[in-house]
Scaffold this active site. Sequence first.
Site, PDB file in Angstrom:
ATOM      1  N   GLN A   1     -38.549   7.205  11.306  1.00  0.00           N
ATOM      2  CA  GLN A   1     -38.690   8.579  11.792  1.00  0.00           C
ATOM      3  C   GLN A   1     -37.590   9.434  11.179  1.00  0.00           C
ATOM      4  OE1 GLN A   1     -38.473   7.699  15.967  1.00  0.00           O
ATOM      5  NE2 GLN A   1     -36.255   7.760  16.034  1.00  0.00           N
TER       6      GLN A   1
ATOM      7  N   TRP B   1     -32.202   8.628  24.102  1.00  0.00           N
ATOM      8  CA  TRP B   1     -31.890   9.883  23.414  1.00  0.00           C
ATOM      9  C   TRP B   1     -33.081  10.829  23.443  1.00  0.00           C
ATOM     10  CZ3 TRP B   1     -32.446  11.185  17.677  1.00  0.00           C
ATOM     11  CH2 TRP B   1     -33.617  10.634  17.153  1.00  0.00           C
TER      12      TRP B   1
ATOM     13  N   TRP C   1     -27.809   2.957  25.459  1.00  0.00           N
ATOM     14  CA  TRP C   1     -29.001   3.382  24.715  1.00  0.00           C
ATOM     15  C   TRP C   1     -30.189   3.495  25.656  1.00  0.00           C
ATOM     16  CZ3 TRP C   1     -30.435   6.092  20.983  1.00  0.00           C
ATOM     17  CH2 TRP C   1     -31.739   6.023  20.472  1.00  0.00           C
ATOM     18  N   GLU C   2     -30.307   2.548  26.590  1.00  0.00           N
ATOM     19  CA  GLU C   2     -31.337   2.610  27.614  1.00  0.00           C
ATOM     20  C   GLU C   2     -30.648   2.590  28.976  1.00  0.00           C
ATOM     21  OE1 GLU C   2     -34.752   0.079  27.327  1.00  0.00           O
ATOM     22  OE2 GLU C   2     -34.532  -0.165  25.153  1.00  0.00           O
TER      23      GLU C   2
ATOM     24  N   GLU D   1     -34.661   3.719  13.122  1.00  0.00           N
ATOM     25  CA  GLU D   1     -34.288   2.408  13.657  1.00  0.00           C
ATOM     26  C   GLU D   1     -34.691   1.241  12.768  1.00  0.00           C
ATOM     27  OE1 GLU D   1     -35.960   2.684  17.534  1.00  0.00           O
ATOM     28  OE2 GLU D   1     -34.273   3.851  18.329  1.00  0.00           O
TER      29      GLU D   1
ATOM     30  N   GLU E   1     -47.856   7.656  21.945  1.00  0.00           N
ATOM     31  CA  GLU E   1     -46.691   7.613  21.061  1.00  0.00           C
ATOM     32  C   GLU E   1     -47.108   7.461  19.597  1.00  0.00           C
ATOM     33  OE1 GLU E   1     -42.442   5.244  20.479  1.00  0.00           O
ATOM     34  OE2 GLU E   1     -43.891   4.540  21.969  1.00  0.00           O
TER      35      GLU E   1
END
Length: 670
Positions: A531, A335, A383-384, A464, A606
């Site tokens: 997040q 995403w 998702w991946e 998540e 990240e």
Amino acid sequence: MTRYLFVLLCQVLTATASMAQATHTDWQISTQSYADPYHGVTLANGGIGILPWREPFSIRHVMLNHVFDAHAEHGISRVLPGLNPFVLNVSLDGRNVSDTPLSEWIQELDMRHALLRTTFVADSKARISYDIRALRNMPYAGVIHVNIEAIDDLFLSVDNTTVTPNEYEPAKSSALELTVNDTQIRYRRSWATARHRGANVSASAVLLFDPEQMVDQNCSDERNRISISLKKGEHFTFDLIAAICSDRDFIDPWNESDREVIYAVKEGMDRLISRHNALWEELWQGDIEIEGDDEAQQAVRLALYHLYSFARADSRLSIPPYGLSSQGYSGHIFWDTELWMYPPMLFLNQGIAESMINYRIDRLPGARHKALAYGYRGVMFPWESDDAGEEACPTWALTGPFEHHITADIGIAAWNYYCMTRDLNWLRKEGWSLLREVADFWTSRVERNKDNTYSIRNVVCADEYAEGVDDNAFTNGAVMKALQAAVKAARLCGEKAPGIWTEIAEKIRIPHFEDGTTREYEGYDGRLIKQADANLLAYPLGIVTNKEDIRRDLEYYEPRIDAGPAMSYSILALQHARLGDGEKAYELFIKCYQPNRVPPFGITAEYAGSTNCYFATGAGGMLQAVINGFCGLDISDKGITQNPSALPKHWKRVTVKGVGPDRKSYTRTH
């Protein structure tokens, strides 16, 4: 938590001290610090990514775009590094310059022209300068231009070899020679097969030099060697041109890698570099200018540089979280594309944005098959995603089978592409089928409640940390917007939308606390979150629009965000700018990148304190904070709008240039 903050502060101060030794301008970042900590900056062209390092002529790896192998036997897919044909061993009087004392060492990244220049004096014998480019005009090729000035009489030798990463079976190499229009070309080709799924990769490389100079060349299967004696004050210039091709992109990668270096030789360096520069100038028509804050200007431009480097118009490919800088997240597409990296490209480069959305359109068959496999209709995007468009998520992660909001995210992105371009032909030919099948998926995924509302149960949230929950605010909000988009697309395409699409969009549940604060999911109790999630309903979804509601959600969730990836702070900054609080927006804006910078170039990781670079997802969030927050731009059904927003006091002006198909400029001042 106090200990964590202390450690984080120490890391930030250490990184800041190291970067203080770097020199920054609007377009260049240079460093004279050869010491740790150090992380190189990627040079990429949407086809390959080259990662140089500080040691003379060091290239850590070359990444290939969307070329995959399994990470182990029967393992999940992982993006392949390429064979590395950019290996140069330069020796002075028989001693490799990497083993000699170095002085006057400088590296400079030129973002405008996408090159890294390294200069140094080796062993007090030679002043050496070399430029590295991933050629924008040749997406499978790169060039290293080398200039050597003899400070004293010396004997120079240069070896070019190829390194084969561990992901391959042992490579084979061959020396080749041909003459084209009286030009003799001696070059090497190396080729290898990936260990598990059999991808074939070929790399060819040639050394170019002035044939009028007394250069001795010995090109063998093992190496291509040139050597020359230089008197004090003499210069010697040569170029290494290399191409890496795979059978993902070419039926015959072996001869194609040869063709590309032969083409480059006959085209000539001047024409190659001129075309490379012209294409980068074209990219920079989409730019951001910040007056009053040189540090923010450099950080934002570095973010744009990376997103432009990692993508190409007309490629029908997308950008993984680490772009073409590493194997991070196995090079899969998440995403991160649609929510974080795609929106800045949609405003500044519709060609790249179209490629990113067409990547999903090309993989509709895989999404249909996943929906079928899990008992749903329509398309269920992985998702991946790897190049096949199938689920490539590790089996230990529940995100693969349960983080379903990605299917709605992709539908919204497709609709926004139409809103930006007004390309009705694209909508009819490409976008409508995607939106229709996204809507069909959600009609099969939702559950009707006794009160005739709709719920989505047992999902992994955008946060998540939350797994197996019901009625996640972001998931349900994204579904609402995707269904509304599908209805509007049907009308424009002369199709009839099923009434259930509108009914679900109007009646899907969005949980709230008693005071009206958006509740992240049913039963959420205020625990730490990974997040931003519920805050995404204000932006980008535009569901929460009342200023007091937005402010209440911000105040509730900001202190509950863990030290997760950088994007959360960019979203919070954006919303505070739109609420008119430029100072609070700036406080959060710098949190979205400053703690994550790695010396000496300030590339972002990240997580704060880590060195997993370059995190392109974070770059997308930072750019949205400026484009859509401080400058106030938005995309609606009617096209581009500019909302009220506020700048921090020390910023004089923000200008976003080259926006939309008409390449307009938008400015925000105090």
